[in-house]
Design a protein around this motif. Structure first.
Motif, PDB file in Angstrom:
ATOM      1  N   MET A  32      -4.134  -4.854  -5.112  1.00  0.00           N
ATOM      2  CA  MET A  32      -3.866  -5.099  -3.700  1.00  0.00           C
ATOM      3  C   MET A  32      -4.577  -4.076  -2.819  1.00  0.00           C
ATOM      4  O   MET A  32      -5.251  -4.439  -1.852  1.00  0.00           O
ATOM      5  CB  MET A  32      -2.355  -5.064  -3.437  1.00  0.00           C
ATOM      6  CG  MET A  32      -1.602  -6.234  -4.034  1.00  0.00           C
ATOM      7  SD  MET A  32       0.208  -6.021  -3.931  1.00  0.00           S
ATOM      8  CE  MET A  32       0.476  -5.952  -2.160  1.00  0.00           C
ATOM      9  N   VAL A  33      -4.421  -2.803  -3.148  1.00  0.00           N
ATOM     10  CA  VAL A  33      -5.035  -1.744  -2.331  1.00  0.00           C
ATOM     11  C   VAL A  33      -6.556  -1.881  -2.344  1.00  0.00           C
ATOM     12  O   VAL A  33      -7.216  -1.709  -1.307  1.00  0.00           O
ATOM     13  CB  VAL A  33      -4.585  -0.356  -2.818  1.00  0.00           C
ATOM     14  CG1 VAL A  33      -5.354   0.753  -2.096  1.00  0.00           C
ATOM     15  CG2 VAL A  33      -3.079  -0.173  -2.589  1.00  0.00           C
ATOM     16  N   ALA A  53       5.762  -0.031  -5.002  1.00  0.00           N
ATOM     17  CA  ALA A  53       5.629   0.658  -3.716  1.00  0.00           C
ATOM     18  C   ALA A  53       5.007   2.034  -3.891  1.00  0.00           C
ATOM     19  O   ALA A  53       4.107   2.425  -3.124  1.00  0.00           O
ATOM     20  CB  ALA A  53       6.994   0.770  -3.041  1.00  0.00           C
ATOM     21  N   ASP A  54       5.478   2.784  -4.877  1.00  0.00           N
ATOM     22  CA  ASP A  54       4.936   4.133  -5.100  1.00  0.00           C
ATOM     23  C   ASP A  54       3.441   4.102  -5.380  1.00  0.00           C
ATOM     24  O   ASP A  54       2.683   4.953  -4.894  1.00  0.00           O
ATOM     25  CB  ASP A  54       5.661   4.813  -6.269  1.00  0.00           C
ATOM     26  CG  ASP A  54       7.071   5.253  -5.922  1.00  0.00           C
ATOM     27  OD1 ASP A  54       7.409   5.307  -4.716  1.00  0.00           O
ATOM     28  OD2 ASP A  54       7.847   5.538  -6.857  1.00  0.00           O
ATOM     29  N   GLU A  55       3.000   3.111  -6.170  1.00  0.00           N
ATOM     30  CA  GLU A  55       1.575   3.042  -6.505  1.00  0.00           C
ATOM     31  C   GLU A  55       0.738   2.620  -5.301  1.00  0.00           C
ATOM     32  O   GLU A  55      -0.353   3.166  -5.092  1.00  0.00           O
ATOM     33  CB  GLU A  55       1.355   2.084  -7.676  1.00  0.00           C
ATOM     34  CG  GLU A  55      -0.039   2.116  -8.236  1.00  0.00           C
ATOM     35  CD  GLU A  55      -0.412   3.402  -8.969  1.00  0.00           C
ATOM     36  OE1 GLU A  55      -1.541   3.443  -9.487  1.00  0.00           O
ATOM     37  OE2 GLU A  55       0.402   4.341  -9.031  1.00  0.00           O
ATOM     38  N   GLY A  60      -3.095   5.017  -1.238  1.00  0.00           N
ATOM     39  CA  GLY A  60      -3.476   5.010   0.172  1.00  0.00           C
ATOM     40  C   GLY A  60      -3.251   3.695   0.890  1.00  0.00           C
ATOM     41  O   GLY A  60      -3.724   3.521   2.021  1.00  0.00           O
ATOM     42  N   GLY A  61      -2.516   2.783   0.272  1.00  0.00           N
ATOM     43  CA  GLY A  61      -2.221   1.511   0.910  1.00  0.00           C
ATOM     44  C   GLY A  61      -0.977   1.571   1.768  1.00  0.00           C
ATOM     45  O   GLY A  61      -0.339   2.625   1.900  1.00  0.00           O
ATOM     46  N   GLY A  80       9.839   6.946   1.818  1.00  0.00           N
ATOM     47  CA  GLY A  80       8.468   7.290   2.169  1.00  0.00           C
ATOM     48  C   GLY A  80       7.561   6.135   2.526  1.00  0.00           C
ATOM     49  O   GLY A  80       6.337   6.257   2.432  1.00  0.00           O
ATOM     50  N   LEU A  81       8.123   5.014   2.942  1.00  0.00           N
ATOM     51  CA  LEU A  81       7.319   3.826   3.193  1.00  0.00           C
ATOM     52  C   LEU A  81       6.552   3.900   4.516  1.00  0.00           C
ATOM     53  O   LEU A  81       6.914   4.660   5.414  1.00  0.00           O
ATOM     54  CB  LEU A  81       8.214   2.585   3.201  1.00  0.00           C
ATOM     55  CG  LEU A  81       8.954   2.283   1.906  1.00  0.00           C
ATOM     56  CD1 LEU A  81       9.851   1.068   2.087  1.00  0.00           C
ATOM     57  CD2 LEU A  81       7.991   2.085   0.750  1.00  0.00           C
ATOM     58  N   THR A  82       5.537   3.079   4.627  1.00  0.00           N
ATOM     59  CA  THR A  82       4.783   2.961   5.874  1.00  0.00           C
ATOM     60  C   THR A  82       5.689   2.462   6.989  1.00  0.00           C
ATOM     61  O   THR A  82       5.647   2.975   8.116  1.00  0.00           O
ATOM     62  CB  THR A  82       3.608   1.974   5.691  1.00  0.00           C
ATOM     63  OG1 THR A  82       2.868   2.340   4.521  1.00  0.00           O
ATOM     64  CG2 THR A  82       2.692   1.977   6.893  1.00  0.00           C
TER      65      THR A  82
END
Length: 196
Positions: A32-33, A53-55, A60-61, A80-82
């Motif tokens: 995805m990233v 999510a962590d990955e 950097g996604g 720690g999410l966006t």
């Protein structure tokens, strides 16, 4: 063709019995990233949910969580999410996830994952959206489910074109390629034949 900017990932808050499930979640995150696809998911920091999510974040996604207020503490919401959206109910959670995403994929998970997948697939069958839905079949986790769906189609409770709407792949890159090329069926859902 589907413009896939944001992918909703349904998956378990448990890690399951085998490490391959979390490894597959991380592989999906990397794919995805690499394509600039943002993650939308259930907002937890544990299990397969936490792994994907962590990955995404490590690479950097962008990772966007959607979690009901009642599950904030129970599911150990990711700090720690966006972005984190807190909803008043489970129904509101699923509705917002559907609105935010351009496609939907289920990794291994339990009853909640199954329910989310089947609901969004049903919405597609009914024409409420035209977005791809699929399974990332890590280590054959969904083999028995696919066999049952084929049985349901053979018994004429599921139309073949609706069965074919569910994209199934073992490899994350192949799944994303098929999502990008996805064309929804043109036939409407026939009402009155006992199919839902």
């Amino acid at each position: 063709m589907t413009t896939l900017k944001t992918l909703c990932v349904y998956c378990g808050s448990s890690s399951g019995r085998s490490a391959v499930y979390s490894e597959t979640a991380r592989a999906l995150a990397a794919a995805m990233v690499a394509r600039g696809i943002r993650l939308v998911y259930g907002g937890a920091s544990v299990g397969i949910m936490g792994a994907v999510a962590d990955e995404v974040l490590r690479l950097g996604g962008e990772a966007v969580g959607v979690i009901p207020e009642s599950l904030m503490r129970k599911e150990l919401a990711h700090a720690g999410l966006t972005e984190m959206h807190v909803t008043p109910s489970m129904h509101a959670r699923k509705t917002l996830m559907a609105e935010l995403a351009d496609g939907f994929v289920a990794l291994p998970g339990g009853i909640g994952t199954f329910e989310e997948l089947f609901e969004i697939w049903t919405w597609g069958q009914l024409g409420f959206h035209r977005k791809p839905c699929g399974l990332l079949n890590a280590a054959g986790y969904y083999d028995a489910l696919m066999a049952f769906l084929d049985h349901a189609a053979a018994e004429q409770f599921v139309r073949a074109e609706h069965r074919d709407m569910l994209v199934v792949e073992n490899d994350p890159a192949a799944l994303l390629d098929r999502f990008a090329a996805y064309e929804p069926p043109t036939l409407p859902k026939w009402v009155g034949r006992g199919e839902t």
